[in-house]
Design a protein around this motif. Structure first.
Motif, PDB file in Angstrom:
ATOM      1  N   THR A  60     -50.499 -11.391  22.245  1.00  0.00           N
ATOM      2  CA  THR A  60     -50.937 -10.254  21.567  1.00  0.00           C
ATOM      3  C   THR A  60     -52.007 -10.422  20.714  1.00  0.00           C
ATOM      4  O   THR A  60     -52.622 -11.662  20.797  1.00  0.00           O
ATOM      5  CB  THR A  60     -50.148  -9.871  20.500  1.00  0.00           C
ATOM      6  N   PHE A  61     -53.227  -9.952  21.606  1.00  0.00           N
ATOM      7  CA  PHE A  61     -53.966 -10.191  21.509  1.00  0.00           C
ATOM      8  C   PHE A  61     -54.686  -8.871  19.829  1.00  0.00           C
ATOM      9  O   PHE A  61     -54.502  -8.125  20.330  1.00  0.00           O
ATOM     10  CB  PHE A  61     -55.397  -9.375  22.582  1.00  0.00           C
ATOM     11  N   TRP A  62     -55.195  -9.300  18.853  1.00  0.00           N
ATOM     12  CA  TRP A  62     -54.815  -8.994  18.159  1.00  0.00           C
ATOM     13  C   TRP A  62     -56.623  -8.831  16.862  1.00  0.00           C
ATOM     14  O   TRP A  62     -57.111  -9.865  17.574  1.00  0.00           O
ATOM     15  CB  TRP A  62     -54.387  -9.456  17.185  1.00  0.00           C
ATOM     16  N   ALA A  63     -57.104  -7.931  16.827  1.00  0.00           N
ATOM     17  CA  ALA A  63     -58.409  -8.053  15.204  1.00  0.00           C
ATOM     18  C   ALA A  63     -58.371  -7.346  14.283  1.00  0.00           C
ATOM     19  O   ALA A  63     -57.198  -6.601  14.343  1.00  0.00           O
ATOM     20  CB  ALA A  63     -59.444  -7.519  16.175  1.00  0.00           C
ATOM     21  N   SER A  64     -58.370  -8.088  13.161  1.00  0.00           N
ATOM     22  CA  SER A  64     -58.660  -7.462  11.714  1.00  0.00           C
ATOM     23  C   SER A  64     -58.740  -6.278  10.964  1.00  0.00           C
ATOM     24  O   SER A  64     -58.561  -5.263  10.653  1.00  0.00           O
ATOM     25  CB  SER A  64     -59.668  -8.697  11.004  1.00  0.00           C
ATOM     26  N   TRP A  65     -60.116  -5.420  12.279  1.00  0.00           N
ATOM     27  CA  TRP A  65     -60.607  -4.602  11.695  1.00  0.00           C
ATOM     28  C   TRP A  65     -59.225  -3.541  12.288  1.00  0.00           C
ATOM     29  O   TRP A  65     -59.528  -2.092  12.499  1.00  0.00           O
ATOM     30  CB  TRP A  65     -61.763  -4.068  12.342  1.00  0.00           C
ATOM     31  N   CYS A  66     -57.998  -4.090  13.489  1.00  0.00           N
ATOM     32  CA  CYS A  66     -57.441  -2.559  13.048  1.00  0.00           C
ATOM     33  C   CYS A  66     -56.466  -2.556  13.054  1.00  0.00           C
ATOM     34  O   CYS A  66     -55.657  -3.228  13.192  1.00  0.00           O
ATOM     35  CB  CYS A  66     -57.286  -3.301  15.266  1.00  0.00           C
ATOM     36  N   PRO A  67     -55.991  -1.477  12.572  1.00  0.00           N
ATOM     37  CA  PRO A  67     -55.415  -1.249  11.382  1.00  0.00           C
ATOM     38  C   PRO A  67     -53.891  -1.112  12.337  1.00  0.00           C
ATOM     39  O   PRO A  67     -52.508  -1.709  11.806  1.00  0.00           O
ATOM     40  CB  PRO A  67     -55.142   0.388  11.458  1.00  0.00           C
ATOM     41  N   HIS A  68     -53.290  -0.775  13.155  1.00  0.00           N
ATOM     42  CA  HIS A  68     -52.234  -1.198  14.484  1.00  0.00           C
ATOM     43  C   HIS A  68     -51.580  -2.654  14.613  1.00  0.00           C
ATOM     44  O   HIS A  68     -50.632  -3.192  13.976  1.00  0.00           O
ATOM     45  CB  HIS A  68     -52.491  -0.248  16.179  1.00  0.00           C
ATOM     46  N   CYS A  69     -52.941  -3.283  14.584  1.00  0.00           N
ATOM     47  CA  CYS A  69     -52.819  -4.683  14.738  1.00  0.00           C
ATOM     48  C   CYS A  69     -52.301  -5.034  13.468  1.00  0.00           C
ATOM     49  O   CYS A  69     -51.344  -5.923  13.112  1.00  0.00           O
ATOM     50  CB  CYS A  69     -53.819  -5.227  15.207  1.00  0.00           C
ATOM     51  N   ARG A  70     -53.063  -5.205  12.404  1.00  0.00           N
ATOM     52  CA  ARG A  70     -53.125  -4.685  10.985  1.00  0.00           C
ATOM     53  C   ARG A  70     -50.355  -4.958  10.660  1.00  0.00           C
ATOM     54  O   ARG A  70     -50.479  -5.373   9.929  1.00  0.00           O
ATOM     55  CB  ARG A  70     -53.414  -4.640   9.737  1.00  0.00           C
ATOM     56  N   ARG A  71     -50.242  -3.845  10.935  1.00  0.00           N
ATOM     57  CA  ARG A  71     -48.849  -3.615  11.208  1.00  0.00           C
ATOM     58  C   ARG A  71     -47.952  -4.109  12.143  1.00  0.00           C
ATOM     59  O   ARG A  71     -46.814  -4.467  11.679  1.00  0.00           O
ATOM     60  CB  ARG A  71     -48.973  -1.603  11.406  1.00  0.00           C
ATOM     61  N   GLN A  72     -48.835  -4.365  13.263  1.00  0.00           N
ATOM     62  CA  GLN A  72     -48.340  -5.342  13.751  1.00  0.00           C
ATOM     63  C   GLN A  72     -47.613  -6.683  13.964  1.00  0.00           C
ATOM     64  O   GLN A  72     -46.918  -7.299  13.832  1.00  0.00           O
ATOM     65  CB  GLN A  72     -48.509  -5.018  15.417  1.00  0.00           C
ATOM     66  N   PHE A  73     -48.681  -7.411  12.537  1.00  0.00           N
ATOM     67  CA  PHE A  73     -48.204  -8.718  12.469  1.00  0.00           C
ATOM     68  C   PHE A  73     -46.745  -8.977  11.813  1.00  0.00           C
ATOM     69  O   PHE A  73     -46.172 -10.340  11.743  1.00  0.00           O
ATOM     70  CB  PHE A  73     -49.603  -9.149  11.866  1.00  0.00           C
TER      71      PHE A  73
ATOM     72  N   THR B 104     -65.431 -14.431   9.999  1.00  0.00           N
ATOM     73  CA  THR B 104     -64.242 -13.458  10.558  1.00  0.00           C
ATOM     74  C   THR B 104     -62.596 -13.705  10.296  1.00  0.00           C
ATOM     75  O   THR B 104     -61.558 -13.684   9.818  1.00  0.00           O
ATOM     76  CB  THR B 104     -64.047 -11.781  10.707  1.00  0.00           C
ATOM     77  N   TYR B 105     -62.742 -14.350  11.861  1.00  0.00           N
ATOM     78  CA  TYR B 105     -61.710 -15.869  12.096  1.00  0.00           C
ATOM     79  C   TYR B 105     -61.578 -16.079  10.897  1.00  0.00           C
ATOM     80  O   TYR B 105     -59.886 -16.557  10.675  1.00  0.00           O
ATOM     81  CB  TYR B 105     -62.067 -16.368  13.161  1.00  0.00           C
ATOM     82  N   ARG B 106     -62.183 -17.105  10.145  1.00  0.00           N
ATOM     83  CA  ARG B 106     -61.568 -18.579   9.025  1.00  0.00           C
ATOM     84  C   ARG B 106     -60.977 -16.935   8.089  1.00  0.00           C
ATOM     85  O   ARG B 106     -59.555 -17.574   7.415  1.00  0.00           O
ATOM     86  CB  ARG B 106     -62.818 -19.117   9.423  1.00  0.00           C
ATOM     87  N   ALA B 107     -61.508 -16.477   7.986  1.00  0.00           N
ATOM     88  CA  ALA B 107     -60.791 -15.419   6.460  1.00  0.00           C
ATOM     89  C   ALA B 107     -59.390 -15.168   7.250  1.00  0.00           C
ATOM     90  O   ALA B 107     -58.569 -15.272   6.118  1.00  0.00           O
ATOM     91  CB  ALA B 107     -61.965 -14.667   6.415  1.00  0.00           C
ATOM     92  N   ILE B 108     -59.876 -14.729   8.413  1.00  0.00           N
ATOM     93  CA  ILE B 108     -58.064 -14.122   8.459  1.00  0.00           C
ATOM     94  C   ILE B 108     -57.355 -15.679   8.214  1.00  0.00           C
ATOM     95  O   ILE B 108     -55.725 -15.210   7.740  1.00  0.00           O
ATOM     96  CB  ILE B 108     -58.191 -13.352   9.875  1.00  0.00           C
ATOM     97  N   LEU B 109     -57.787 -16.775   8.655  1.00  0.00           N
ATOM     98  CA  LEU B 109     -56.849 -17.807   9.239  1.00  0.00           C
ATOM     99  C   LEU B 109     -56.025 -17.738   7.557  1.00  0.00           C
ATOM    100  O   LEU B 109     -55.868 -18.689   6.799  1.00  0.00           O
ATOM    101  CB  LEU B 109     -56.865 -19.325   9.503  1.00  0.00           C
ATOM    102  N   ARG B 110     -56.996 -17.966   6.541  1.00  0.00           N
ATOM    103  CA  ARG B 110     -56.958 -18.230   5.316  1.00  0.00           C
ATOM    104  C   ARG B 110     -56.107 -16.870   4.207  1.00  0.00           C
ATOM    105  O   ARG B 110     -55.401 -17.696   3.706  1.00  0.00           O
ATOM    106  CB  ARG B 110     -58.187 -17.934   4.714  1.00  0.00           C
ATOM    107  N   GLN B 111     -56.123 -16.620   4.466  1.00  0.00           N
ATOM    108  CA  GLN B 111     -54.847 -14.965   4.703  1.00  0.00           C
ATOM    109  C   GLN B 111     -53.753 -15.262   4.834  1.00  0.00           C
ATOM    110  O   GLN B 111     -52.989 -14.863   4.305  1.00  0.00           O
ATOM    111  CB  GLN B 111     -55.817 -13.444   4.865  1.00  0.00           C
ATOM    112  N   ALA B 112     -53.489 -15.361   6.132  1.00  0.00           N
ATOM    113  CA  ALA B 112     -52.441 -15.925   6.971  1.00  0.00           C
ATOM    114  C   ALA B 112     -51.447 -16.815   7.169  1.00  0.00           C
ATOM    115  O   ALA B 112     -50.762 -17.798   8.327  1.00  0.00           O
ATOM    116  CB  ALA B 112     -52.549 -15.405   8.329  1.00  0.00           C
ATOM    117  N   ARG B 113     -52.398 -18.101   6.035  1.00  0.00           N
ATOM    118  CA  ARG B 113     -52.122 -19.639   5.924  1.00  0.00           C
ATOM    119  C   ARG B 113     -50.709 -19.987   6.053  1.00  0.00           C
ATOM    120  O   ARG B 113     -50.165 -20.708   6.715  1.00  0.00           O
ATOM    121  CB  ARG B 113     -52.582 -20.198   4.715  1.00  0.00           C
TER     122      ARG B 113
END
Length: 188
Positions: free
Chosen positions: A58-71, A99-108
């Motif tokens: 899946t191609f995903w971005a932190s600013w995308c609300p649908h992505c955040r619901r899919q995760f 931004t990518y590193r922040a996502i990884l920290r949140q999803a560790r």
């Protein structure tokens, strides 16, 4: 005068870039581009190295609300099904490195595999221009399902596709003898 010439060159270059046809997204039954990027640990993720298992890309971005619901659905899928049978790869779509590193920290604690497509080369190869954009790859390495966007209503159909693919025998092999296959159907 120099800046005018420079500005014109940039404008012409941008016009040529926009005039270039976008690569088409691979369709069901086609072989997708092999390379999905590198994990934070430097592992190159290639579809060809996962023959015999189902891949969800899946191609995903932190600013995308649908992505955040899919995760959470994708993470639960990977947590529920053994990585020897299925691998979920989340390709970060054109976000900067901080931004990518922040996502990884949140999803560790997440079970999914992350790759970073900062330049857009992977998403361009897949014809992705909006997110979420999800490809399900079968055990033979062919696209089995493509979906754009996300809604709670799509979870059951997505789970059925995954269950069907997991139940199929690996390519060029007999099915395993009476081995139960993990299910992702809601309520399973």
């Amino acid at each position: 005068m120099r800046w005018i010439v420079g500005a014109m060159a940039v404008a012409l270059g941008m016009a040529a870039l926009h005039a270039m046809p976008a690569l088409a997204s691979p369709d069901v039954g086609e072989v997708p581009p092999d390379y999905l990027g590198k994990t934070p640990k430097g592992e190159e993720i290639r579809i060809s190295e996962h023959r015999g298992k189902v891949l969800v890309v899946t191609f995903w971005a932190s600013w995308c609300p649908h992505c955040r619901r899919q995760f959470p659905v994708l993470d639960a899928l990977q947590q529920h099904i053994d990585p020897s049978q299925l691998r979920v790869v989340v390709v970060n779509f054109k976000e900067d490195t901080p931004t990518y590193r922040a996502i990884l920290r949140q999803a560790r604690d997440s079970a999914v595999t992350w790759t970073h497509d900062r330049s857009g080369a992977v998403s361009d190869a897949y014809g992705v221009n909006s997110v979420p954009h999800t490809f399900v790859i079968d055990k033979a390495g062919l696209v089995a399902n493509v979906s754009r966007g996300y809604s709670a209503d799509s979870i059951q159909a997505f789970g059925a596709v995954i269950d069907e693919l997991l139940a199929e025998p690996p390519p060029n092999e007999d099915p395993p003898a009476a081995e139960p296959v993990a299910s992702f159907a809601p309520g399973a």
